[in-house]
Design a protein around this motif. Structure first.
Motif, short mmCIF file in Angstrom:
data_model
loop_
_atom_site.label_atom_id
_atom_site.label_comp_id
_atom_site.label_asym_id
_atom_site.label_seq_id
_atom_site.Cartn_x
_atom_site.Cartn_y
_atom_site.Cartn_z
N TYR A 3 0.83 -1.20 0.00
CA TYR A 3 0.00 0.00 0.00
C TYR A 3 0.87 1.26 0.00
O TYR A 3 0.64 2.18 -0.78
CB TYR A 3 -0.93 -0.01 1.22
CG TYR A 3 -1.71 1.28 1.36
CD1 TYR A 3 -2.86 1.50 0.61
CD2 TYR A 3 -1.28 2.28 2.23
CE1 TYR A 3 -3.57 2.69 0.72
CE2 TYR A 3 -1.98 3.47 2.34
CZ TYR A 3 -3.12 3.66 1.59
OH TYR A 3 -3.81 4.84 1.69
N GLN A 4 1.86 1.28 0.88
CA GLN A 4 2.74 2.45 0.97
C GLN A 4 3.50 2.67 -0.34
O GLN A 4 3.67 3.80 -0.78
CB GLN A 4 3.72 2.29 2.14
CG GLN A 4 3.06 2.39 3.50
CD GLN A 4 2.44 3.75 3.75
OE1 GLN A 4 2.90 4.77 3.25
NE2 GLN A 4 1.35 3.76 4.50
N GLU A 5 3.94 1.57 -0.94
CA GLU A 5 4.66 1.68 -2.21
C GLU A 5 3.75 2.26 -3.29
O GLU A 5 4.16 3.14 -4.06
CB GLU A 5 5.18 0.31 -2.65
CG GLU A 5 6.31 -0.23 -1.81
CD GLU A 5 6.74 -1.62 -2.23
OE1 GLU A 5 6.61 -1.96 -3.43
OE2 GLU A 5 7.20 -2.37 -1.35
N GLU B 202 3.14 5.99 -2.70
CA GLU B 202 4.30 6.80 -3.13
C GLU B 202 4.35 6.92 -4.64
O GLU B 202 4.64 7.98 -5.19
CB GLU B 202 5.61 6.19 -2.58
CG GLU B 202 5.78 6.34 -1.09
CD GLU B 202 5.75 7.79 -0.64
OE1 GLU B 202 6.38 8.65 -1.29
OE2 GLU B 202 5.08 8.06 0.39
N GLN B 203 4.04 5.83 -5.34
CA GLN B 203 4.02 5.88 -6.80
C GLN B 203 2.91 6.81 -7.29
O GLN B 203 3.10 7.56 -8.25
CB GLN B 203 3.83 4.48 -7.39
CG GLN B 203 5.02 3.58 -7.21
CD GLN B 203 4.77 2.16 -7.71
OE1 GLN B 203 3.74 1.87 -8.30
NE2 GLN B 203 5.72 1.27 -7.47
N ALA B 204 1.76 6.77 -6.62
CA ALA B 204 0.64 7.62 -7.03
C ALA B 204 0.98 9.10 -6.84
O ALA B 204 0.54 9.95 -7.62
CB ALA B 204 -0.61 7.27 -6.23
N LYS B 205 1.78 9.40 -5.84
CA LYS B 205 2.18 10.79 -5.61
C LYS B 205 3.03 11.33 -6.77
O LYS B 205 3.05 12.54 -7.01
CB LYS B 205 2.96 10.91 -4.31
CG LYS B 205 2.11 10.75 -3.07
CD LYS B 205 2.97 10.83 -1.81
CE LYS B 205 2.13 10.58 -0.58
NZ LYS B 205 2.95 10.61 0.66
N ASN B 206 3.68 10.44 -7.48
CA ASN B 206 4.53 10.85 -8.61
C ASN B 206 3.73 11.04 -9.90
O ASN B 206 4.28 11.48 -10.90
CB ASN B 206 5.65 9.84 -8.83
CG ASN B 206 6.63 9.82 -7.68
OD1 ASN B 206 6.91 10.84 -7.07
ND2 ASN B 206 7.14 8.64 -7.36
N LEU B 207 2.45 10.68 -9.89
CA LEU B 207 1.60 10.84 -11.07
C LEU B 207 1.13 12.29 -11.17
O LEU B 207 1.08 13.01 -10.19
CB LEU B 207 0.39 9.91 -10.99
CG LEU B 207 0.66 8.41 -10.94
CD1 LEU B 207 -0.65 7.66 -10.71
CD2 LEU B 207 1.32 7.95 -12.22
#
Length: 73
Positions: free
Chosen positions: A4-6, A9-14
Protein backbone atom coordinates in the motif's frame (compact mmCIF):
# COMPACT_ATOMS: atom_id res chain seq x y z
CA UNK A 1 7.54 -0.93 3.11
CA UNK A 2 4.05 -2.37 2.52
CA UNK A 3 2.48 -2.71 -0.93
CA UNK A 4 0.00 0.00 0.00
CA UNK A 5 2.74 2.45 0.97
CA UNK A 6 4.66 1.68 -2.21
CA UNK A 7 1.59 2.28 -4.35
CA UNK A 8 0.80 5.49 -2.50
CA UNK A 9 4.30 6.80 -3.13
CA UNK A 10 4.02 5.88 -6.80
CA UNK A 11 0.64 7.62 -7.03
CA UNK A 12 2.18 10.79 -5.61
CA UNK A 13 4.53 10.85 -8.61
CA UNK A 14 1.60 10.84 -11.07
CA UNK A 15 0.15 13.99 -12.56
CA UNK A 16 -3.17 15.15 -11.09
CA UNK A 17 -4.92 13.91 -14.25
CA UNK A 18 -3.31 10.49 -13.88
CA UNK A 19 -4.24 10.40 -10.19
CA UNK A 20 -7.87 11.11 -11.05
CA UNK A 21 -7.85 8.40 -13.70
CA UNK A 22 -6.35 5.98 -11.16
CA UNK A 23 -9.06 6.81 -8.62
CA UNK A 24 -11.78 6.36 -11.24
CA UNK A 25 -10.39 2.99 -12.31
CA UNK A 26 -10.02 1.83 -8.71
CA UNK A 27 -13.63 2.83 -8.04
CA UNK A 28 -14.82 0.80 -11.02
CA UNK A 29 -12.76 -2.19 -9.91
CA UNK A 30 -14.09 -2.04 -6.34
CA UNK A 31 -17.71 -1.70 -7.51
CA UNK A 32 -17.30 -4.76 -9.74
CA UNK A 33 -15.83 -6.77 -6.88
CA UNK A 34 -18.66 -5.71 -4.55
CA UNK A 35 -21.26 -6.79 -7.11
CA UNK A 36 -19.67 -10.23 -7.31
CA UNK A 37 -19.56 -10.73 -3.55
CA UNK A 38 -22.76 -8.99 -2.44
CA UNK A 39 -26.06 -10.72 -1.85
CA UNK A 40 -28.69 -10.24 -4.54
CA UNK A 41 -31.29 -7.61 -3.79
CA UNK A 42 -34.56 -8.93 -2.45
CA UNK A 43 -38.04 -7.84 -3.37
CA UNK A 44 -40.84 -7.07 -0.93
CA UNK A 45 -43.05 -9.08 -3.25
CA UNK A 46 -41.32 -12.24 -2.04
CA UNK A 47 -43.33 -11.86 1.17
CA UNK A 48 -46.66 -12.03 -0.65
CA UNK A 49 -48.92 -14.62 0.91
CA UNK A 50 -46.62 -15.22 3.87
CA UNK A 51 -48.70 -16.08 6.91
CA UNK A 52 -51.98 -16.14 5.01
CA UNK A 53 -53.04 -19.25 6.91
CA UNK A 54 -53.18 -17.16 10.09
CA UNK A 55 -55.87 -14.93 8.58
CA UNK A 56 -57.80 -17.69 6.80
CA UNK A 57 -60.78 -17.82 9.17
CA UNK A 58 -60.92 -14.12 10.08
CA UNK A 59 -63.33 -11.71 8.46
CA UNK A 60 -61.28 -8.68 7.40
CA UNK A 61 -63.98 -6.11 8.02
CA UNK A 62 -64.82 -7.52 11.45
CA UNK A 63 -61.14 -7.42 12.36
CA UNK A 64 -60.84 -3.78 11.28
CA UNK A 65 -63.98 -2.90 13.24
CA UNK A 66 -62.58 -4.55 16.38
CA UNK A 67 -59.30 -2.70 16.01
CA UNK A 68 -61.06 0.63 15.57
CA UNK A 69 -63.23 -0.06 18.61
CA UNK A 70 -60.12 -0.75 20.70
CA UNK A 71 -58.77 2.71 19.88
CA UNK A 72 -61.69 4.30 21.64
CA UNK A 73 -61.03 2.44 24.84
Amino acid sequence: MSNYQELLEQAKNLTPEEQLKLVENLSILIRQQLKMTSKPKRSILELRGLGKEIWGNIDAQEYVNQERDSWNG
